[in-house]
Design a protein around this motif. Sequence first.
Motif, PDB file in Angstrom:
ATOM      1  N   ILE A  49      42.809 122.684   2.379  1.00  0.00           N
ATOM      2  CA  ILE A  49      42.541 123.575   3.507  1.00  0.00           C
ATOM      3  C   ILE A  49      41.069 123.488   3.907  1.00  0.00           C
ATOM      4  CG2 ILE A  49      42.417 126.000   4.223  1.00  0.00           C
ATOM      5  CD1 ILE A  49      44.943 126.460   2.504  1.00  0.00           C
ATOM      6  N   ARG A  50      40.183 123.457   2.930  1.00  0.00           N
ATOM      7  CA  ARG A  50      38.750 123.335   3.235  1.00  0.00           C
ATOM      8  C   ARG A  50      38.463 122.009   3.924  1.00  0.00           C
ATOM      9  NH1 ARG A  50      33.993 125.733   1.817  1.00  0.00           N
ATOM     10  NH2 ARG A  50      34.965 127.179   0.359  1.00  0.00           N
ATOM     11  N   GLN A  51      39.143 120.968   3.480  1.00  0.00           N
ATOM     12  CA  GLN A  51      38.945 119.639   4.058  1.00  0.00           C
ATOM     13  C   GLN A  51      39.380 119.584   5.527  1.00  0.00           C
ATOM     14  OE1 GLN A  51      41.079 116.565   1.962  1.00  0.00           O
ATOM     15  NE2 GLN A  51      40.742 115.048   3.566  1.00  0.00           N
ATOM     16  N   HIS A  52      40.520 120.224   5.832  1.00  0.00           N
ATOM     17  CA  HIS A  52      41.087 120.124   7.175  1.00  0.00           C
ATOM     18  C   HIS A  52      40.645 121.227   8.133  1.00  0.00           C
ATOM     19  CE1 HIS A  52      43.890 117.408   5.030  1.00  0.00           C
ATOM     20  NE2 HIS A  52      44.026 116.832   6.212  1.00  0.00           N
ATOM     21  N   PHE A  53      40.328 122.415   7.601  1.00  0.00           N
ATOM     22  CA  PHE A  53      39.978 123.537   8.474  1.00  0.00           C
ATOM     23  C   PHE A  53      38.497 123.898   8.435  1.00  0.00           C
ATOM     24  CE2 PHE A  53      44.531 123.930   8.063  1.00  0.00           C
ATOM     25  CZ  PHE A  53      44.947 124.418   9.296  1.00  0.00           C
ATOM     26  N   GLY A  54      37.780 123.399   7.439  1.00  0.00           N
ATOM     27  CA  GLY A  54      36.343 123.650   7.372  1.00  0.00           C
ATOM     28  C   GLY A  54      35.970 124.974   6.733  1.00  0.00           C
ATOM     29  N   ASP A  55      34.668 125.207   6.616  1.00  0.00           N
ATOM     30  CA  ASP A  55      34.144 126.394   5.927  1.00  0.00           C
ATOM     31  C   ASP A  55      34.394 127.691   6.685  1.00  0.00           C
ATOM     32  OD1 ASP A  55      33.231 124.730   3.954  1.00  0.00           O
ATOM     33  OD2 ASP A  55      31.192 124.578   4.770  1.00  0.00           O
ATOM     34  N   ILE A  72      43.731 131.322  13.864  1.00  0.00           N
ATOM     35  CA  ILE A  72      43.749 129.907  14.237  1.00  0.00           C
ATOM     36  C   ILE A  72      45.163 129.359  14.307  1.00  0.00           C
ATOM     37  CG2 ILE A  72      43.126 127.585  13.451  1.00  0.00           C
ATOM     38  CD1 ILE A  72      40.554 128.826  12.287  1.00  0.00           C
ATOM     39  N   ILE A  73      45.944 129.602  13.265  1.00  0.00           N
ATOM     40  CA  ILE A  73      47.266 128.956  13.200  1.00  0.00           C
ATOM     41  C   ILE A  73      48.289 129.585  14.142  1.00  0.00           C
ATOM     42  CG2 ILE A  73      46.884 128.199  10.827  1.00  0.00           C
ATOM     43  CD1 ILE A  73      48.861 130.408   9.953  1.00  0.00           C
ATOM     44  N   PHE A  74      48.138 130.872  14.446  1.00  0.00           N
ATOM     45  CA  PHE A  74      49.097 131.495  15.362  1.00  0.00           C
ATOM     46  C   PHE A  74      48.757 131.191  16.824  1.00  0.00           C
ATOM     47  CE2 PHE A  74      50.136 134.206  11.659  1.00  0.00           C
ATOM     48  CZ  PHE A  74      51.505 133.992  11.659  1.00  0.00           C
ATOM     49  N   ALA A  75      47.576 130.606  17.042  1.00  0.00           N
ATOM     50  CA  ALA A  75      47.189 130.215  18.394  1.00  0.00           C
ATOM     51  C   ALA A  75      47.414 128.727  18.629  1.00  0.00           C
ATOM     52  CB  ALA A  75      45.720 130.557  18.637  1.00  0.00           C
ATOM     53  N   LEU A  82      50.225 121.977  10.243  1.00  0.00           N
ATOM     54  CA  LEU A  82      49.334 121.320   9.290  1.00  0.00           C
ATOM     55  C   LEU A  82      49.150 122.188   8.053  1.00  0.00           C
ATOM     56  CD1 LEU A  82      47.252 119.235   8.360  1.00  0.00           C
ATOM     57  CD2 LEU A  82      45.537 120.410   9.774  1.00  0.00           C
ATOM     58  N   LEU A  83      48.893 123.477   8.261  1.00  0.00           N
ATOM     59  CA  LEU A  83      48.714 124.378   7.120  1.00  0.00           C
ATOM     60  C   LEU A  83      49.959 124.408   6.248  1.00  0.00           C
ATOM     61  CD1 LEU A  83      46.984 126.521   5.655  1.00  0.00           C
ATOM     62  CD2 LEU A  83      48.084 128.233   7.103  1.00  0.00           C
ATOM     63  N   ASN A  84      51.128 124.482   6.886  1.00  0.00           N
ATOM     64  CA  ASN A  84      52.385 124.487   6.129  1.00  0.00           C
ATOM     65  C   ASN A  84      52.550 123.215   5.309  1.00  0.00           C
ATOM     66  OD1 ASN A  84      53.076 126.995   7.139  1.00  0.00           O
ATOM     67  ND2 ASN A  84      54.377 126.193   8.769  1.00  0.00           N
ATOM     68  N   SER A  85      52.154 122.089   5.880  1.00  0.00           N
ATOM     69  CA  SER A  85      52.287 120.811   5.165  1.00  0.00           C
ATOM     70  C   SER A  85      51.354 120.738   3.964  1.00  0.00           C
ATOM     71  CB  SER A  85      52.010 119.643   6.115  1.00  0.00           C
ATOM     72  OG  SER A  85      50.624 119.546   6.440  1.00  0.00           O
ATOM     73  N   GLU A 153      50.046 141.436  22.952  1.00  0.00           N
ATOM     74  CA  GLU A 153      50.107 139.987  23.182  1.00  0.00           C
ATOM     75  C   GLU A 153      49.988 139.221  21.864  1.00  0.00           C
ATOM     76  OE1 GLU A 153      47.813 136.483  25.756  1.00  0.00           O
ATOM     77  OE2 GLU A 153      47.099 138.553  25.830  1.00  0.00           O
ATOM     78  N   GLU A 154      49.043 139.656  21.028  1.00  0.00           N
ATOM     79  CA  GLU A 154      48.855 138.987  19.736  1.00  0.00           C
ATOM     80  C   GLU A 154      50.095 139.132  18.856  1.00  0.00           C
ATOM     81  OE1 GLU A 154      44.018 139.498  19.081  1.00  0.00           O
ATOM     82  OE2 GLU A 154      45.382 141.130  18.550  1.00  0.00           O
ATOM     83  N   ALA A 155      50.675 140.338  18.843  1.00  0.00           N
ATOM     84  CA  ALA A 155      51.863 140.593  18.028  1.00  0.00           C
ATOM     85  C   ALA A 155      53.049 139.771  18.512  1.00  0.00           C
ATOM     86  CB  ALA A 155      52.204 142.077  18.050  1.00  0.00           C
ATOM     87  N   ARG A 156      53.226 139.697  19.831  1.00  0.00           N
ATOM     88  CA  ARG A 156      54.333 138.899  20.377  1.00  0.00           C
ATOM     89  C   ARG A 156      54.174 137.425  20.013  1.00  0.00           C
ATOM     90  NH1 ARG A 156      57.840 141.452  23.529  1.00  0.00           N
ATOM     91  NH2 ARG A 156      57.227 143.442  24.507  1.00  0.00           N
ATOM     92  N   GLY A 157      52.938 136.956  20.017  1.00  0.00           N
ATOM     93  CA  GLY A 157      52.675 135.565  19.666  1.00  0.00           C
ATOM     94  C   GLY A 157      53.092 135.254  18.239  1.00  0.00           C
ATOM     95  N   ARG A 158      52.837 136.182  17.327  1.00  0.00           N
ATOM     96  CA  ARG A 158      53.193 135.966  15.923  1.00  0.00           C
ATOM     97  C   ARG A 158      54.706 136.058  15.717  1.00  0.00           C
ATOM     98  NH1 ARG A 158      48.361 137.904  11.923  1.00  0.00           N
ATOM     99  NH2 ARG A 158      46.650 137.154  13.235  1.00  0.00           N
ATOM    100  N   ILE A 159      55.346 136.961  16.450  1.00  0.00           N
ATOM    101  CA  ILE A 159      56.797 137.083  16.344  1.00  0.00           C
ATOM    102  C   ILE A 159      57.478 135.834  16.894  1.00  0.00           C
ATOM    103  CG2 ILE A 159      58.809 138.336  17.230  1.00  0.00           C
ATOM    104  CD1 ILE A 159      57.090 140.892  17.132  1.00  0.00           C
TER     105      ILE A 159
END
Length: 226
Positions: A49-55, A72-75, A82-85, A153-159
């Motif tokens: 995760i540090r390698q791919h997403f940074g500090d 980041i991931i929900f947007a 990538l995170l799931n993998s 809006e944020e909640a709908r995006g996650r759902i």
Amino acid sequence: MFLVGLTGGIASGKSSVSKTLSDLGCKVIDADKLAREVVAPGATAWKKIRQHFGDEVFLENGEINREKLGEIIFADTQKRRLLNSLTHPEIHKLMLRKIFQLFITGHAYAVLDIPLLFETGKVLPYVTYTVVVNCSEDQQLERLMKRNKLTEEEARGRIEAQMPLAQKVKAATYVVDNSGSLISTEKQVRGLHRDLQRSKAHWRLRLVLSSVFIVSLGVIFLVFNY
């Protein structure tokens, strides 16, 4: 031993159902807890995760900043994948280890609490029954906004990042309706617990495994006595 897949939608009440099952004596393997273990500082997934997403997604103490990573991931669907993998293979390894421990100690079944049970589909072939915790779309949205302090809006995006609850309900063996009172939900969970205890699925599986073992012994005997 047979496996029961427990899932739902975000903020549908799955964690409460999982806790009730655990209180009733069920052995529950919680994928969210395993996810925290595999991203502990220094772990393999943590390094990736540090390698791919940074500090920027890490706190000063080295732990993952879950709020920042979530934003980041929900947007971004690609970053979520990538995170799931990066994390799912490690979670599955740890889950398999815990399942094996329960199997060799003679448990009849175990409940796998997996938020993305249907979305990933990786564990589905191995579960005998699936349980979906359901509630109305309005309740889900309201609960998520309140729990995570999100805008609508944020909640709908996650759902919407998950499979619709209605689709999961259609594919489930059992459905726990968590749209009513706590007493109503607990009553349903107790009924589910009774059904799982009465199931003979673990005997069928043990019979199959015993047959395979006996056949293997027979083959070994023939090979060494040929």
